[in-house]
Design a protein around this motif. Structure first.
Motif, PDB file in Angstrom:
ATOM      1  N   ARG A  61      31.673  43.722  39.180  1.00  0.00           N
ATOM      2  CA  ARG A  61      32.124  43.943  40.657  1.00  0.00           C
ATOM      3  C   ARG A  61      31.895  42.542  41.126  1.00  0.00           C
ATOM      4  O   ARG A  61      32.855  42.184  42.057  1.00  0.00           O
ATOM      5  CB  ARG A  61      31.103  44.898  41.116  1.00  0.00           C
ATOM      6  CG  ARG A  61      31.955  45.078  42.615  1.00  0.00           C
ATOM      7  CD  ARG A  61      31.288  46.574  43.304  1.00  0.00           C
ATOM      8  NE  ARG A  61      29.977  46.486  43.239  1.00  0.00           N
ATOM      9  CZ  ARG A  61      29.285  47.209  42.496  1.00  0.00           C
ATOM     10  NH1 ARG A  61      29.729  48.051  41.680  1.00  0.00           N
ATOM     11  NH2 ARG A  61      27.824  47.096  42.571  1.00  0.00           N
ATOM     12  N   THR A  62      30.396  42.016  40.982  1.00  0.00           N
ATOM     13  CA  THR A  62      30.394  40.581  41.450  1.00  0.00           C
ATOM     14  C   THR A  62      31.087  39.443  40.867  1.00  0.00           C
ATOM     15  O   THR A  62      31.860  38.452  41.777  1.00  0.00           O
ATOM     16  CB  THR A  62      28.972  40.220  41.189  1.00  0.00           C
ATOM     17  OG1 THR A  62      28.297  41.165  41.726  1.00  0.00           O
ATOM     18  CG2 THR A  62      28.613  38.888  42.052  1.00  0.00           C
ATOM     19  N   GLN A  63      31.533  39.555  39.587  1.00  0.00           N
ATOM     20  CA  GLN A  63      32.498  38.681  38.884  1.00  0.00           C
ATOM     21  C   GLN A  63      33.851  38.596  39.519  1.00  0.00           C
ATOM     22  O   GLN A  63      34.435  37.834  40.114  1.00  0.00           O
ATOM     23  CB  GLN A  63      32.702  38.913  37.462  1.00  0.00           C
ATOM     24  CG  GLN A  63      33.524  37.988  36.717  1.00  0.00           C
ATOM     25  CD  GLN A  63      33.305  38.309  35.431  1.00  0.00           C
ATOM     26  OE1 GLN A  63      33.482  39.830  35.063  1.00  0.00           O
ATOM     27  NE2 GLN A  63      33.412  37.481  34.264  1.00  0.00           N
ATOM     28  N   GLN A  64      34.307  39.772  39.976  1.00  0.00           N
ATOM     29  CA  GLN A  64      35.704  39.964  40.333  1.00  0.00           C
ATOM     30  C   GLN A  64      35.619  39.383  41.790  1.00  0.00           C
ATOM     31  O   GLN A  64      36.992  38.754  42.170  1.00  0.00           O
ATOM     32  CB  GLN A  64      36.124  41.504  40.466  1.00  0.00           C
ATOM     33  CG  GLN A  64      36.287  42.161  38.807  1.00  0.00           C
ATOM     34  CD  GLN A  64      36.374  43.507  38.972  1.00  0.00           C
ATOM     35  OE1 GLN A  64      36.433  44.203  40.092  1.00  0.00           O
ATOM     36  NE2 GLN A  64      36.951  44.154  37.905  1.00  0.00           N
ATOM     37  N   GLU A  65      34.796  39.281  42.507  1.00  0.00           N
ATOM     38  CA  GLU A  65      34.667  38.729  43.952  1.00  0.00           C
ATOM     39  C   GLU A  65      34.719  37.364  43.781  1.00  0.00           C
ATOM     40  O   GLU A  65      35.267  36.610  44.747  1.00  0.00           O
ATOM     41  CB  GLU A  65      33.380  39.159  44.438  1.00  0.00           C
ATOM     42  CG  GLU A  65      33.133  40.518  44.703  1.00  0.00           C
ATOM     43  CD  GLU A  65      31.816  40.901  45.403  1.00  0.00           C
ATOM     44  OE1 GLU A  65      31.141  39.646  45.577  1.00  0.00           O
ATOM     45  OE2 GLU A  65      31.364  41.746  45.893  1.00  0.00           O
ATOM     46  N   PHE A  66      34.736  36.798  42.591  1.00  0.00           N
ATOM     47  CA  PHE A  66      34.832  35.162  42.490  1.00  0.00           C
ATOM     48  C   PHE A  66      36.198  34.923  42.634  1.00  0.00           C
ATOM     49  O   PHE A  66      36.907  33.812  42.935  1.00  0.00           O
ATOM     50  CB  PHE A  66      34.488  34.723  41.115  1.00  0.00           C
ATOM     51  CG  PHE A  66      33.194  34.324  41.161  1.00  0.00           C
ATOM     52  CD1 PHE A  66      32.676  33.006  41.425  1.00  0.00           C
ATOM     53  CD2 PHE A  66      32.027  35.197  40.846  1.00  0.00           C
ATOM     54  CE1 PHE A  66      31.316  32.589  41.506  1.00  0.00           C
ATOM     55  CE2 PHE A  66      30.646  34.890  40.741  1.00  0.00           C
ATOM     56  CZ  PHE A  66      30.273  33.680  41.191  1.00  0.00           C
ATOM     57  N   ILE A  67      37.402  36.003  42.419  1.00  0.00           N
ATOM     58  CA  ILE A  67      38.781  35.515  42.862  1.00  0.00           C
ATOM     59  C   ILE A  67      38.833  35.045  44.121  1.00  0.00           C
ATOM     60  O   ILE A  67      39.900  34.417  44.556  1.00  0.00           O
ATOM     61  CB  ILE A  67      39.787  36.935  42.405  1.00  0.00           C
ATOM     62  CG1 ILE A  67      39.454  37.282  41.151  1.00  0.00           C
ATOM     63  CG2 ILE A  67      41.082  36.594  43.044  1.00  0.00           C
ATOM     64  CD1 ILE A  67      40.100  38.811  40.786  1.00  0.00           C
ATOM     65  N   ASN A  68      38.190  35.643  45.137  1.00  0.00           N
ATOM     66  CA  ASN A  68      38.208  35.075  46.587  1.00  0.00           C
ATOM     67  C   ASN A  68      37.295  34.266  47.129  1.00  0.00           C
ATOM     68  O   ASN A  68      37.170  33.751  48.061  1.00  0.00           O
ATOM     69  CB  ASN A  68      38.056  36.175  47.431  1.00  0.00           C
ATOM     70  CG  ASN A  68      39.156  37.308  47.187  1.00  0.00           C
ATOM     71  OD1 ASN A  68      40.272  37.209  46.962  1.00  0.00           O
ATOM     72  ND2 ASN A  68      38.720  38.667  47.188  1.00  0.00           N
ATOM     73  N   ASP A  69      36.673  33.569  45.993  1.00  0.00           N
ATOM     74  CA  ASP A  69      35.594  32.644  46.255  1.00  0.00           C
ATOM     75  C   ASP A  69      36.399  31.385  46.793  1.00  0.00           C
ATOM     76  O   ASP A  69      37.391  30.669  46.152  1.00  0.00           O
ATOM     77  CB  ASP A  69      35.013  31.969  45.235  1.00  0.00           C
ATOM     78  CG  ASP A  69      33.838  31.026  45.358  1.00  0.00           C
ATOM     79  OD1 ASP A  69      32.881  31.616  45.916  1.00  0.00           O
ATOM     80  OD2 ASP A  69      33.777  30.002  44.938  1.00  0.00           O
ATOM     81  N   GLU A  70      35.885  30.859  47.902  1.00  0.00           N
ATOM     82  CA  GLU A  70      36.715  29.443  48.739  1.00  0.00           C
ATOM     83  C   GLU A  70      36.705  28.180  47.835  1.00  0.00           C
ATOM     84  O   GLU A  70      37.678  27.694  47.554  1.00  0.00           O
ATOM     85  CB  GLU A  70      35.953  29.367  50.239  1.00  0.00           C
ATOM     86  CG  GLU A  70      36.785  28.286  50.846  1.00  0.00           C
ATOM     87  CD  GLU A  70      36.087  28.063  52.483  1.00  0.00           C
ATOM     88  OE1 GLU A  70      36.405  27.248  52.814  1.00  0.00           O
ATOM     89  OE2 GLU A  70      35.157  28.813  52.607  1.00  0.00           O
TER      90      GLU A  70
END
Length: 588
Positions: A71-80
């Motif tokens: 889940r944390t890995q998938q949040e990198f899609i939105n990493d600025e």
């Protein structure tokens, strides 16, 4: 049966002692063996359940941890920073690019440090044509081709865990479908899982056993009990296809194994834990060995003890038996001389004194005891009457003072019935029915005294009780005790239950209230007084106990216990003989 009895009678004392002790001890040995087996099965069950829960807890913890990482890995899609490096690298200054790379690396490092199951995290950024990683190790995939190979392995080795070159990865490619269209992704992120951490987790189970985490493409084992692993997997091939979780016992060769299997649909992986059954029952078998040693030792002790008793008592008993036979024949003049200094010598001397005094004491003692019991019974009966009269006259006095003539008339009516009952004859025994009617009169008076504060549940008298003869005034004091001590302080919703019961050889009359009851210390003190033979207080419940013991001996008496209503339960019991009761009914 007669010949068997004669055969037993002809057996010498020593074999009888041995057989008797063995007969006494056999049930104990049998129960001990049964309890040992039951305990063994219970311990096996408890240990098996405990291990199953531990395995389930581990598997759930691993699944939740990997789910959190994904889940944390998938949040990198939105990493600025990652988005800027992927889409805006050409317009970024050197400072901005360096800062974005450092910030991204810091976030990747924080994710790595958050879990022991993460060995390394790398992100291949297409615009950079390079990899940002938390490790500088040479084996870290750093080229586009290597990153893309891990992504492609996802389609062949399964998700969410990807197996590539003996390593396990969590892969994130953005966008996900561009490679199918012949385009390059903006970035490919790979989280390498720590094989060492997973292996250590499998080895950290509190139970010693083999463990393997696997699917169709990869597996991790704790390297314990590897020899039977293949055979266990072969035997469980069909059950693993039919069920996601189970616990079984398997026999591999000459050894028995306990196997626990659980499958995770999220991880697309299974956990298999197995251990020899001797790990559980090995210590219990040791206890079983000690048990049989105890049994054998007990048999030896019984034989030696029986022989010792035989030597110690056989000869003195023979001498004493001869003297008993002499007395039985009416010879009170023969003398049994003894120079022994032990207990048998004391018995011989006391026996001779008893023989000398027996003839003069038998008539005197027998007659005196009968007269004493009759006198004490009458005295105890007389002690009950005034106590009830004091309370009754007090109630009548209060009603007259309050001009409650109707209630005063009802009290005087019941009080008249009471006087009629206690003065109409001098019988020491009355039918149970008459005594119960007397109790009903008493309860009617107390109902007026306590108004609506107490509800009485008076059970109808069973037919079998009616003609049984009992001492007079033996039931009413139990009810009086409940009113005065159990319900005296009740303001409302007081309950009083009067019950009758019987079993094979006893009749019961019980009185139970919902008062405050008594403490355990007070209960122990009352029971001690009831069972004491010392002279002293002869009123109340102690009065009842003494009268019942004088009348019936050990077959009658009074019992106290905590009641189901929260107060005190007091009941008397008397012997019941159906044949004699029928005769008493006829006489009545």
């Amino acid at each position: 049966m007669k010949w068997m009895k004669r055969t037993i009678d002809n057996i010498p004392i020593f074999p009888k002692l041995v057989i008797t002790f063995l007969i006494i001890m056999m049930p104990l040995f049998t129960l001990s063996l049964v309890f040992n087996e039951l305990g063994k099965q219970e311990v096996k069950s408890q240990i098996s359940n405990s291990i199953t829960m531990n395995i389930h807890y581990y598997f759930m913890s691993l699944e939740k941890e990997l789910e959190r990482i994904i889940r944390t890995q998938q949040e990198f899609i939105n990493d600025e920073n990652l988005m800027q490096l992927s889409n805006s690298l050409s317009i970024m200054s050197d400072y901005q690019r360096t800062k974005a790379i450092n910030d991204l690396k810091s976030r990747l490092t924080a994710l790595k440090d958050s879990s022991i199951y993460i060995k390394d995290i790398s992100v291949y950024v297409d615009s950079l044509n390079g990899t940002i990683s938390t490790s500088n190790a040479e084996d870290t995939p750093s080229t586009k081709e290597e990153a893309e190979e891990i992504f492609k392995a996802t389609y062949t080795s399964g998700i969410p865990i990807t197996f590539w070159q003996d390593r396990l990865y969590l892969n994130l490619t953005y966008p996900n479908n561009v490679m199918n269209q012949g385009k390059s992704p903006q970035f490919i992120q790979n989280i390498e899982l720590s094989m060492e951490a997973l292996t250590n987790a499998l080895s950290a189970f509190p139970q010693d056993g083999g463990a393997i985490l696997f699917n169709d493409n990869w597996f991790i084992a704790n390297n314990k009990y590897l020899e039977p692993l293949t055979a266990i997997q072969n035997k469980l091939a069909e059950p693993m296809q039919q069920s996601d979780t189970f616990t079984k016992q398997l026999e591999v060769g000459k050894a028995k194994y306990m196997v626990i299997y659980e499958k995770s649909m999220f991880l697309q992986a299974s956990l298999l834990f197995y251990f020899p059954e001797n790990v559980i029952v090995g210590q219990l078998k040791t206890y079983g060995t000690w048990f049989w040693l105890l049994v054998i030792s007990s048999f030896v002790i019984v034989i030696l003890f029986s022989y010792g008793i035989y030597l110690l008592i056989y000869r003195p008993l023979q001498t004493l038996i001869r003297r008993f036979r002499s007395v039985e024949g009416g010879n009170f003049n023969a003398v049994l001389t003894s120079i022994r200094g032990d207990e048998f010598g004391f018995i011989f001397n006391r026996f001779e004194r008893t023989v000398v005094s027996l003839r003069t004491l038998i008539d005197e003692l027998y007659v005196q005891k009968i007269r004493l019991q009759q006198s004490e019974l009458k005295q105890l009966q007389m002690q009950i009457t005034p106590h009830f009269l004091y309370n009754s006259f007090f109630i009548l006095h209060r009603l007259i003072k309050n001009d409650d003539n109707q209630m005063a008339e009802l009290v005087s009516k019941n009080l008249g019935d009471y006087f009629h009952y206690i003065t109409r004859n001098g019988l020491e025994e009355v039918p149970f029915e008459h005594e119960v009617n007397h109790v009903r009169s008493y309860v009617e008076i107390q109902n007026i005294r306590f108004s609506n504060r107490i509800v009485v549940d008076f059970e109808p008298l069973p037919e079998v009780f009616r003609g049984v003869m009992i001492p007079r005034l033996i039931l009413q004091p139990l009810v009086e005790n409940a009113y005065e001590h159990g319900l005296g302080d009740i303001v409302m919703e007081g309950k009083l239950q009067i019950r009758f019961a019987m079993d094979a050889d006893r009749l019961y009359f019980s009185v139970e209230d919902n008062g405050g009851g008594i403490t355990e210390e007070r209960m122990d003190e009352m029971v001690r007084k009831l069972n004491s033979e010392d002279e002293g207080e002869t009123t109340g419940l102690i009065n009842i106990q003494r009268r019942l013991k004088l009348k019936y001996g050990e077959r009658g008496g009074l019992e106290m216990m905590h009641g189901a209503l929260g107060g005190l339960l007091v009941r008397i019991y008397i012997p019941y003989d159906e044949e004699n009761n029928d005769v008493s009914n006829i006489n009545r």
